[in-house]
Design a protein around this motif. Structure first.
Motif, PDB file in Angstrom:
ATOM      1  N   ASP A   1       0.806  -1.220   0.000  1.00 29.59           N
ATOM      2  CA  ASP A   1       0.000   0.000   0.000  1.00 29.59           C
ATOM      3  C   ASP A   1       0.836   1.266   0.000  1.00 29.59           C
ATOM      4  OD1 ASP A   1       0.984   0.008   2.591  1.00 29.59           O
ATOM      5  OD2 ASP A   1      -0.958  -0.398   3.536  1.00 29.59           O
ATOM      6  N   GLY A   2       2.170   1.143   0.042  1.00 28.81           N
ATOM      7  CA  GLY A   2       3.040   2.301   0.002  1.00 28.81           C
ATOM      8  C   GLY A   2       3.223   3.005   1.322  1.00 28.81           C
ATOM      9  N   ARG A   3       2.527   2.568   2.361  1.00 27.17           N
ATOM     10  CA  ARG A   3       2.668   3.199   3.678  1.00 27.17           C
ATOM     11  C   ARG A   3       3.984   2.765   4.326  1.00 27.17           C
ATOM     12  NH1 ARG A   3      -3.501   1.395   5.172  1.00 27.17           N
ATOM     13  NH2 ARG A   3      -4.575   2.965   3.889  1.00 27.17           N
ATOM     14  N   LEU A   4       4.438   3.576   5.249  1.00 20.70           N
ATOM     15  CA  LEU A   4       5.708   3.320   5.927  1.00 20.70           C
ATOM     16  C   LEU A   4       5.463   2.757   7.314  1.00 20.70           C
ATOM     17  CD1 LEU A   4       8.888   3.823   6.126  1.00 20.70           C
ATOM     18  CD2 LEU A   4       8.252   5.963   7.276  1.00 20.70           C
ATOM     19  N   LEU A   5       6.200   1.722   7.680  1.00 20.96           N
ATOM     20  CA  LEU A   5       6.199   1.185   9.041  1.00 20.96           C
ATOM     21  C   LEU A   5       7.558   1.456   9.670  1.00 20.96           C
ATOM     22  CD1 LEU A   5       4.462  -2.319   8.788  1.00 20.96           C
ATOM     23  CD2 LEU A   5       3.542  -0.236   9.822  1.00 20.96           C
ATOM     24  N   VAL A   6       7.548   2.006  10.878  1.00 19.92           N
ATOM     25  CA  VAL A   6       8.775   2.235  11.627  1.00 19.92           C
ATOM     26  C   VAL A   6       8.737   1.377  12.888  1.00 19.92           C
ATOM     27  CG1 VAL A   6      10.261   3.914  12.776  1.00 19.92           C
ATOM     28  CG2 VAL A   6       8.915   4.602  10.776  1.00 19.92           C
ATOM     29  N   LEU A   7       9.771   0.576  13.075  1.00 18.89           N
ATOM     30  CA  LEU A   7       9.922  -0.248  14.272  1.00 18.89           C
ATOM     31  C   LEU A   7      11.130   0.228  15.052  1.00 18.89           C
ATOM     32  CD1 LEU A   7       9.319  -3.860  12.908  1.00 18.89           C
ATOM     33  CD2 LEU A   7       7.810  -2.558  14.403  1.00 18.89           C
ATOM     34  N   GLY A   8      11.024   0.164  16.388  1.00 21.42           N
ATOM     35  CA  GLY A   8      12.141   0.525  17.242  1.00 21.42           C
ATOM     36  C   GLY A   8      12.948  -0.683  17.669  1.00 21.42           C
ATOM     37  N   GLY A   9      13.697  -0.508  18.737  1.00 24.18           N
ATOM     38  CA  GLY A   9      14.591  -1.548  19.221  1.00 24.18           C
ATOM     39  C   GLY A   9      13.867  -2.657  19.963  1.00 24.18           C
TER      40      GLY A   9
END
Length: 674
Positions: A169-177
């Protein structure tokens, strides 16, 4: 509406991700303030590990009039590419100590050395080694791509900070530590916020995007992402959320306006409901605002009166409003609502900021409600599912949902972010963090950072770079989370008016007292013979959430470094008996990991600050202690703590195993002689 897109914006403006140690799929953080709580089991995997919370970002196109046209996705309506770039960093070890916020009067009263740097013994070019900055990462929305932040180091040791990815879908996912914290010098934990040589893997940084649409490249209005600790009660919100606080910042700045109309359903009841929902994380709130309590605001009978704008209910509304804290009227009294510690909380109170107040905008709305200047019904339609909402509403829902699930109680220092966030100079527009231009080096502020230097034009409260929001937070976060409790007191103040339940630090993020799963199972089992006494007793019983930590306060903080994933998560469960004797939805602690699940329910119920243990603790924290002396300092601290516990047991009637004690520099920020 004009459908020609001339500008694009990223939402949420500030996204929130959270660390977790599970290797399984993460979950996406809330995307609408009306979103229903996730099902039990959503926050931990089958092995008991905590899942990471992802921050998801989207791009919306706007026309020349500023109206939202649509969400932009590659392959749709002329969009051929979205190129996302994120830059995460962790700067805690290289930043300055935290004792109290520097933007309040108490910030002017610290000792000179308290304005100093963390790890002050690391000097010159070596200080750059205290910054974990892996650089930026870019992914394309037209593809399924992942880029990891795994090349940053602290003192030569690689520490993974997370990753970014895109989906179809072109959306961005950001994951942390993954919640990893350690000392690069194998030093002990000595306090709440400023443990030299210690680092963790929370982070923050800018989120930018370029969109190729109809053969034009548009640069999106950028966003920011904050990676924080887990939210251990994800169905509970603070009484004053980060959204509430920032909304008020922008009202004062003139960039947002207060609501033109007040609705009980939209503006008042959600606030009163938060008092009631704290029943699931603090027994003091459960007693007063919980099910069948005297101020259970959401009970049908009481709600009917509170939602009534007529003169018949005016005095009830007025008394409810008057019960809320007003610093000019109440001073340092702990009695007004809400029963939450504030920015200048100390074991020897010296400030009205010992406890929090509601935001001025919240207070203004409640005052109008008390006067009857409101309507009972809603002004807006709830949007439990973001994608079902009209596209014009989606950006605002995203911005609000992320921030409503963050704490803005005591910035002492806090959970996700702390006091600089309330400075208008940090923003270019409502909820938009001011970005430092890439490649621009932040000035070196020197060996100390005073309140005047912090507030100076061009200082750390202006343009922000990667890691700049979380650098003010506790190092490591687990030491602070293990210290977030209720009913803190010194031995001299224990007596018949002492409550171990109130006031409290951040119970919506870090619970104090919880309903255990085994007790919920009793409640949710139909009675035999018509006797409900066992169910009623089980419902009212609460266990100390941190009951599995043992030893002195510093020993418990040290245990938290490894045992944080074992703590229970407060989840929403349905009451299925159907007899109306208990709430339809009950928030219940998931079963803690072993051996925490074997602890006594009331262990660590009483929280005792031991000022006499301060000198050895502060000496150890200051560094320079010879190894042969450190054992003696620890023994001195343990002796003071043991003596205080014994005396507290005699003074209160609580058992020694129910009392947690130690020196907490956060409760003694001015290091006063006790």
């Amino acid at each position: 509406m004009d459908g020609h897109i001339v500008r694009v914006r990223i939402h949420p403006a500030i996204g929130v991700a959270r660390v977790g140690n599970s290797v399984e799929a993460p979950f996406v953080g809330p995307e609408s303030p009306d979103q229903k709580p996730a099902d039990p089991g959503s926050f931990k995997d089958a092995a008991g590990a905590i899942r990471r919370q992802a921050a998801r970002f989207r791009v919306y196109g706007h026309n020349a009039a500023g109206e939202v046209v649509r969400e932009l996705k590659p392959g749709e309506a002329g969009v051929s590419e979205i190129r996302w770039t994120v830059h995460l960093a962790n700067k805690k070890a290289a930043w300055y100590q935290f004792h109290v916020p520097l933007d309040i009067p108490e910030g002017e009263t610290l000792a000179p050395e308290q304005y100093g740097r963390r790890n002050a013994g690391v000097v010159g070019a070596d200080r750059k080694k205290l910054v974990n900055d892996p650089g930026s990462r870019t992914v394309r929305g037209s593809l399924t791509e992942t880029q990891k932040f795994d090349t940053g180091k602290i003192m030569g040791k690689a520490v993974y900070l997370g990753e970014i990815s895109t989906r179809a879908d072109g959306r961005l996912l950001v994951l942390g530590g993954r919640g990893h914290s350690a000392s690069y010098a194998n030093a002990p934990i000595t306090g709440v916020a400023n443990n030299d040589t210690w680092y963790d893997d929370v982070s923050d940084g800018p989120v930018t995007a370029k969109v190729l649409i109809d053969d034009r490249e548009l640069t999106a209005t950028p966003a920011w992402v904050v990676v924080g600790p887990p939210h251990y009660a994800p169905g509970v919100r603070s009484i004053r959320t980060l959204y509430d606080l920032l909304f008020d910042v922008f009202v004062k700045a003139g960039s947002l306006t207060r609501p033109q109309q007040i609705s009980y359903t939209d503006h008042i009841e959600p606030l009163l409901r938060r008092f009631c929902d704290l029943q699931w994380v603090n027994q003091g709130f459960a007693t007063q605002f919980g099910w069948n309590g005297p101020n259970h605001f959401v009970s049908p009978a009481l709600r009917g009166r509170l939602a009534d704008p007529s003169r018949r209910s005016r005095e009830l509304r007025r008394q409810t409003y008057v019960a809320l804290r007003d610093w000019d009227r109440d001073g340092m009294s702990p009695l007004p609502w809400p029963w939450l510690y504030g920015d200048a909380m100390a074991s020897r109170p010296r400030s009205v900021r010992q406890h929090i107040t509601l935001s001025p905008t919240q207070d203004w709305m409640l005052r109008r409600w008390a006067d009857g200047a409101f309507q009972s019904g809603p002004l807006r339609q709830p949007r439990p599912t973001l994608d079902d909402a009209p596209v014009a509403e989606q950006p605002g829902l995203l911005d609000r949902a992320a921030l409503e699930n963050c704490a803005a109680d005591a910035f002492h220092p806090g959970c996700e972010v702390t006091w600089p966030i309330r400075s208008p100079s940090m923003f270019t527009a409502p909820f938009r963090i001011r970005h430092r231009a890439p490649g621009t080096t932040e000035p070196d502020f020197g060996p100390t950072l005073t309140p005047q230097e912090a507030a100076a034009v061009g200082g750390p409260l202006y343009a922000q770079g990667p890691g700049d929001l979380t650098r003010w937070m506790a190092a490591p976060w687990q030491a602070d989370t293990a210290s977030c409790r209720s009913g803190y007191e010194v031995l001299a103040n224990l007596g018949p008016r002492y409550s171990p339940y109130l006031p409290t630090f951040w119970p919506a993020q870090v619970p104090n007292h919880v309903l255990k799963l085994v007790d919920f199972e009793t409640v949710n089992t139909p009675p035999t013979g018509g006797d409900d006494s066992a169910r009623e007793e089980a419902f009212e019983r609460r266990a100390t959430w941190l009951r599995g930590l043992t030893g002195t306060m510093n020993e418990q903080r040290t245990q938290m470094i490894t045992d944080w994933p074992k703590l229970g998560v407060v989840e929403v469960r349905d009451y299925t008996v159907g007899d109306g004797k208990f709430p339809e939805r009950i928030q219940v602690e998931s079963r803690p990991g072993s051996p925490l699940d074997q602890a006594s329910d009331t262990a660590n119920l009483v929280n005792l600050h031991v000022p006499e243990a301060g000198p050895p603790t502060l000496a150890a924290a200051a560094g320079g202690v010879r190894p042969e002396d450190s054992t003696a300092l620890a023994a001195d601290e343990a002796a003071y703590v043991a003596r205080a516990v014994s005396e507290a047991a005699r003074a209160t009637g609580y058992r020694e195993e129910e009392i947690a004690a130690g020196y907490l520099e956060r409760l003694d920020p001015f290091h006063e002689a006790q």
